[in-house]
Design a protein around this motif. Structure first.
Motif, short mmCIF file in Angstrom:
data_model
loop_
_atom_site.label_atom_id
_atom_site.label_comp_id
_atom_site.label_asym_id
_atom_site.label_seq_id
_atom_site.Cartn_x
_atom_site.Cartn_y
_atom_site.Cartn_z
N VAL A 1 0.84 -1.20 0.00
CA VAL A 1 0.00 0.00 0.00
C VAL A 1 0.88 1.25 0.00
O VAL A 1 1.95 1.26 0.60
N THR A 2 0.40 2.31 -0.67
CA THR A 2 1.09 3.60 -0.60
C THR A 2 0.41 4.44 0.47
O THR A 2 -0.79 4.69 0.39
N CYS A 3 1.18 4.87 1.47
CA CYS A 3 0.62 5.62 2.59
C CYS A 3 1.06 7.08 2.55
O CYS A 3 2.11 7.41 2.02
N VAL A 4 0.25 7.93 3.18
CA VAL A 4 0.51 9.36 3.22
C VAL A 4 1.45 9.70 4.39
O VAL A 4 2.25 10.61 4.31
N TRP A 5 1.36 8.96 5.48
CA TRP A 5 2.19 9.24 6.65
C TRP A 5 2.92 7.96 7.08
O TRP A 5 2.50 6.86 6.76
N GLN A 6 3.98 8.17 7.85
CA GLN A 6 4.75 7.04 8.36
C GLN A 6 4.03 6.46 9.57
O GLN A 6 3.63 7.18 10.47
N GLY A 7 3.85 5.17 9.59
CA GLY A 7 3.22 4.51 10.73
C GLY A 7 4.24 4.15 11.79
O GLY A 7 5.40 4.55 11.73
N ARG A 8 3.79 3.36 12.76
CA ARG A 8 4.68 2.95 13.84
C ARG A 8 4.12 1.72 14.52
O ARG A 8 2.95 1.37 14.36
N VAL A 9 4.97 1.09 15.30
CA VAL A 9 4.54 0.00 16.16
C VAL A 9 5.00 0.36 17.57
O VAL A 9 6.12 0.81 17.78
N LYS A 10 4.08 0.23 18.52
CA LYS A 10 4.34 0.56 19.92
C LYS A 10 4.12 -0.71 20.74
O LYS A 10 3.07 -1.34 20.63
N LEU B 1 8.10 0.95 24.02
CA LEU B 1 9.03 1.33 22.96
C LEU B 1 8.26 1.62 21.69
O LEU B 1 7.26 0.94 21.39
N ILE B 2 8.72 2.60 20.93
CA ILE B 2 8.07 2.99 19.68
C ILE B 2 9.08 2.84 18.55
O ILE B 2 10.18 3.39 18.61
N PHE B 3 8.71 2.09 17.53
CA PHE B 3 9.52 1.94 16.33
C PHE B 3 8.76 2.58 15.18
O PHE B 3 7.68 2.14 14.82
N GLY B 4 9.32 3.65 14.63
CA GLY B 4 8.66 4.40 13.57
C GLY B 4 8.41 5.82 14.02
O GLY B 4 9.20 6.40 14.76
N ALA B 5 7.30 6.41 13.55
CA ALA B 5 6.99 7.81 13.83
C ALA B 5 6.72 8.03 15.32
O ALA B 5 6.06 7.23 15.97
#
Length: 140
Positions: free
Chosen positions: A63-72, A89-93
């Motif tokens: 998928v093409t996304c508009v914003w960077q996601g994250r995993v918490k 812990l947060i990986f990404g935005a």
């Protein structure tokens, strides 16, 4: 004359391509330890538990996304005779007021750093509730 030229060429090439001794010691490579979701792994006398995926808004690869996601995620560290340490812990935005530091435990004998959370989602319908793995790097 031919022998002298070959001997000279061999001598020059040997000294030109000789390796210098490094002045500083070589760095130890990072080795990640896998901790599956809901499980506990023993690392140098410390129990590391990957307890929960709080949020996973990472953009799937298809998928093409508009914003960077994250995993918490939530991680717990226990050592006999010491208080339990629980960290998110947060990986990404990251949002304002949140920390991007992945070092989640430091003591006099060990430092634990989160490397990444796998698997990365491949499609919008890809839910991996029991397939998550947290990679931890331990330094002495």
């Amino acid at each position: 004359m031919k022998r002298v030229f070959i001997l000279l060429l061999l001598t020059v090439s040997t000294t030109a391509f000789a390796q210098n001794k490094p002045d500083e010691p070589l760095k130890t490579p990072k080795i990640a330890i896998k901790v599956p979701l809901g499980e506990t792994v023993e690392i140098d006398g410390h129990s590391v538990t990957f307890s929960e995926v709080v949020e996973d808004s990472r953009c799937p690869t298809s998928v093409t996304c508009v914003w960077q996601g994250r995993v918490k995620i939530k991680v717990k560290v226990e050592k006999k005779g010491k208080a339990t340490v629980a960290e998110e812990l947060i990986f990404g935005a990251v949002r304002s007021g949140e920390d991007k530091n992945h070092v989640f435990y430091i003591s006099e004998d060990i430092k634990l750093e989160g490397m990444k959370v796998t698997p990365y989602p491949e499609s919008e319908n890809d839910i991996k509730e029991n397939g998550y793995t947290f990679l931890v790097c331990a330094y002495n």
